[in-house]
Enzyme design. Structure first.
Site, PDB file in Angstrom:
ATOM      1  CG  ASP A  68      -2.117   0.959   0.972  1.00  0.00           C
ATOM      2  OD1 ASP A  68      -2.611   1.023  -0.173  1.00  0.00           O
ATOM      3  OD2 ASP A  68      -2.552   1.645   1.904  1.00  0.00           O
ATOM      4  CG  ASP A 151       5.100   7.897 -10.896  1.00  0.00           C
ATOM      5  OD1 ASP A 151       5.347   8.088  -9.693  1.00  0.00           O
ATOM      6  OD2 ASP A 151       5.172   6.780 -11.445  1.00  0.00           O
TER       7      ASP A 151
HETATM    8  P1  ITT Z   1      -3.673  -2.183  -5.270  1.00  0.00           P
HETATM    9  O1  ITT Z   1      -4.338  -1.739  -3.987  1.00  0.00           O
HETATM   10  O2  ITT Z   1      -4.500  -3.122  -6.084  1.00  0.00           O
HETATM   11  O3  ITT Z   1      -2.273  -2.682  -5.063  1.00  0.00           O
HETATM   12  P2  ITT Z   1      -3.844   0.634  -5.989  1.00  0.00           P
HETATM   13  O4  ITT Z   1      -3.646   1.326  -7.305  1.00  0.00           O
HETATM   14  O5  ITT Z   1      -5.173   0.768  -5.287  1.00  0.00           O
HETATM   15  O6  ITT Z   1      -3.465  -0.888  -6.222  1.00  0.00           O
HETATM   16  P3  ITT Z   1      -2.512   1.956  -3.736  1.00  0.00           P
HETATM   17  O7  ITT Z   1      -3.762   1.910  -2.914  1.00  0.00           O
HETATM   18  O8  ITT Z   1      -1.259   1.533  -3.101  1.00  0.00           O
HETATM   19  O9  ITT Z   1      -2.669   1.085  -5.071  1.00  0.00           O
HETATM   20  O10 ITT Z   1      -2.294   3.386  -4.375  1.00  0.00           O
HETATM   21  C1  ITT Z   1      -2.645   4.578  -3.738  1.00  0.00           C
HETATM   22  C2  ITT Z   1      -2.601   5.720  -4.692  1.00  0.00           C
HETATM   23  O11 ITT Z   1      -1.257   6.132  -4.871  1.00  0.00           O
HETATM   24  C3  ITT Z   1      -3.171   5.503  -6.095  1.00  0.00           C
HETATM   25  O12 ITT Z   1      -3.805   6.696  -6.470  1.00  0.00           O
HETATM   26  C4  ITT Z   1      -1.958   5.250  -6.944  1.00  0.00           C
HETATM   27  O13 ITT Z   1      -2.161   5.690  -8.270  1.00  0.00           O
HETATM   28  C5  ITT Z   1      -0.907   6.096  -6.244  1.00  0.00           C
HETATM   29  N1  ITT Z   1       0.419   5.472  -6.349  1.00  0.00           N
HETATM   30  C6  ITT Z   1       0.806   4.288  -5.820  1.00  0.00           C
HETATM   31  N2  ITT Z   1       2.079   4.027  -6.143  1.00  0.00           N
HETATM   32  C7  ITT Z   1       2.511   5.063  -6.900  1.00  0.00           C
HETATM   33  C8  ITT Z   1       3.722   5.380  -7.560  1.00  0.00           C
HETATM   34  O14 ITT Z   1       4.766   4.554  -7.521  1.00  0.00           O
HETATM   35  N3  ITT Z   1       3.809   6.526  -8.228  1.00  0.00           N
HETATM   36  C9  ITT Z   1       2.760   7.377  -8.286  1.00  0.00           C
HETATM   37  N4  ITT Z   1       1.569   7.161  -7.716  1.00  0.00           N
HETATM   38  C10 ITT Z   1       1.442   6.002  -7.021  1.00  0.00           C
END
Ligand code: ITT
Length: 190
Positions: A68, A151
């Protein structure tokens, strides 16, 4: 080694496979027949990562890990943080999230922020947590086509390009997720 990565995010899957290399074979949720949404209602990144991993472990019995991630902005008291995916709407609207972030930072001098990833691993029924952090700054407009999520708005410390302007290898070498997943890999190789 085969292990389940509990994510529905194809970008994450690609990044993590690249960091782990061919020694590890990542099994996707689709491979395990899990198509439903996994609840992510905990108040912390660690809590959500553990909730996702526990859900998959209980559902499939396989060793697994979940990540997460949150973008924590200093001038916003750490927001959007654990709510990064649902910042602007209940959906997963990246464009709306980025717009809202820029709006909330309008006129603010301090644009310092960090990405933080919590990785939860369940191995043989035991639970483990790994963390990765990268500090940086939020830009005033989007730049770059690579990466995903926030990003195009994040310039890591020591760089003048956003994560979306760096190659996948460059992002992985310094990113929150790269750091957390390298800790996971070291642990699994022991
Ligand atoms: P899963 O829960 O299925 O793994 P998710 O897309 O819901 O996938 P997260 O809850 O971890 O993943 O993501 C939280 C937010 O942060 C979401 O809006 C992502 O697009 C963003 N995010 C996560 N990792 C990122 C990264 O490496 N670079 C930019 N934004 C990111």
């Amino acid at each position: 080694m085969k292990i389940v990565f509990a994510t529905n995010n194809a970008h994450k899957l690609q990044e993590v496979q690249q960091v782990l290399g061919s020694e590890f074979e990542l099994i996707t949720l689709r491979d395990c027949g899990v198509t439903e949404d996994i609840p992510e209602n905990e108040p912390t990144l660690e809590g959500n990562a553990l909730a996702k991993a526990r859900y998959i472990y209980q559902r499939t019995g396989y060793d697994c890990f979940a990540d997460d991630t949150g973008l924590e902005v200093d001038a916003l008291g750490g927001e959007p943080g654990v709510r990064s995916a649902r910042y602007a709407t209940d959906g997963h609207d990246d464009q709306a999230n980025k717009r809202l972030l820029l709006e909330r930072l309008e006129g603010k001098e301090n644009r310092e922020a960090q990405f933080r990833t919590a990785v939860a691993l369940i191995l043989g029924g035991e639970e483990y947590l790994f963390e990765g952090v990268v500090r940086g700054e939020i830009t005033t407009s989007e730049r770059g086509e690579g990466g995903f999520g926030y990003d195009p708005l994040f310039v890591p410390e020591g760089y003048d390009k956003t994560f979306a302007e760096l190659s996948a290898e460059e992002k992985n070498a310094i990113s929150h997720r790269g750091r957390a997943v390298r800790k996971l890999a070291e642990f699994l190789k022991k």
